[in-house]
Design an enzyme around this catalytic site. Sequence first.
Site, mmCIF file in Angstrom:
data_model
loop_
_atom_site.group_PDB
_atom_site.id
_atom_site.type_symbol
_atom_site.label_atom_id
_atom_site.label_comp_id
_atom_site.label_asym_id
_atom_site.label_seq_id
_atom_site.Cartn_x
_atom_site.Cartn_y
_atom_site.Cartn_z
ATOM 1 N NE ARG A 64 43.794 34.908 36.386
ATOM 2 C CZ ARG A 64 43.107 35.857 35.922
ATOM 3 N NH1 ARG A 64 41.972 35.684 34.886
ATOM 4 N NH2 ARG A 64 43.094 37.109 36.279
ATOM 5 C CE LYS B 82 36.586 39.387 31.350
ATOM 6 N NZ LYS B 82 37.773 38.933 31.685
ATOM 7 N N PRO C 251 39.880 44.986 34.012
ATOM 8 C CG PRO C 251 39.895 46.527 32.348
ATOM 9 C CD PRO C 251 40.705 45.646 33.269
ATOM 10 C CD GLU C 252 36.611 40.491 36.931
ATOM 11 O OE1 GLU C 252 35.707 39.858 37.160
ATOM 12 O OE2 GLU C 252 37.542 40.525 37.899
#
Length: 252
Positions: A240, A58, A2-3
């Site tokens: 990442r 978030k 989720p972002e």
Amino acid sequence: MPELPEAERARREIEKALGRAIDGVDDRDGYVCRPHAPGELAAAFLGRRLTSAHRRGKFLWVETDGGDGPVLGLHLGMAGRIVIDGEPAPRRWDRFTLEFEGGGRLALRDKRRLGRAVLEPDYSHVGPDAGEIGAGGFAKRVGRGTVAIKARLLDQGVVAGIGNLLADEVLWRAKLSPLRPAGDLQPAELSRLHRHLRTAIADAIRLGGVHTGDFIPHRTRAGACPRCGTAVERATVGGRTTFWCPKEQDSP
Ligand SMILES: [Zn+2]
């Protein structure tokens, strides 16, 4: 994962339950509800009424009793979502639930168990929301330092809500290399990045999440840039996995 767009959709889900009174709380998952002991959230929220749902980046929070009651903080973790009035999930995937007077429930459904439910959350470490910050504030906060722009965008204390996929999407839309030192970006580039961030977030909220981005489906080893057809580049940036178009998003 989720972002910001997924968190915003969760916030809108929670809004369906506003005005309802809480007559049951399942806070037995002491890991998801840490640092609270089982029963602590139940004692705080039983008999309260959800009155408003908020979000920064978030991070979600829900006020009760018109702001006079305790605040419930929620985070979706790596794979969580908010389910309103659904059937209970199998295998206790509903890690935290509120039951409402007259039926219906709010569940934090999270197979991975990395979401959080917290009483009176402290979000003072969280930067301004990536979807709401103005161009001036964005340039000031993001356009500094020697770290790669991709890493700077992922820093939730700088601006909140951008995760790995959204960062790649926005840098691709703005035609900026993820490797550029953040402080080297020119005012016009920062303003372009800000503009694309706003539209990418709005698109993702409307279309159902960050996975709907124009560049996201091409983030694979065999992927090609959907604008120019160049094979995408892949590297680890800011810890990442990062993909970009080496032709259009070239380093200076
Ligand atoms: Zn390209």
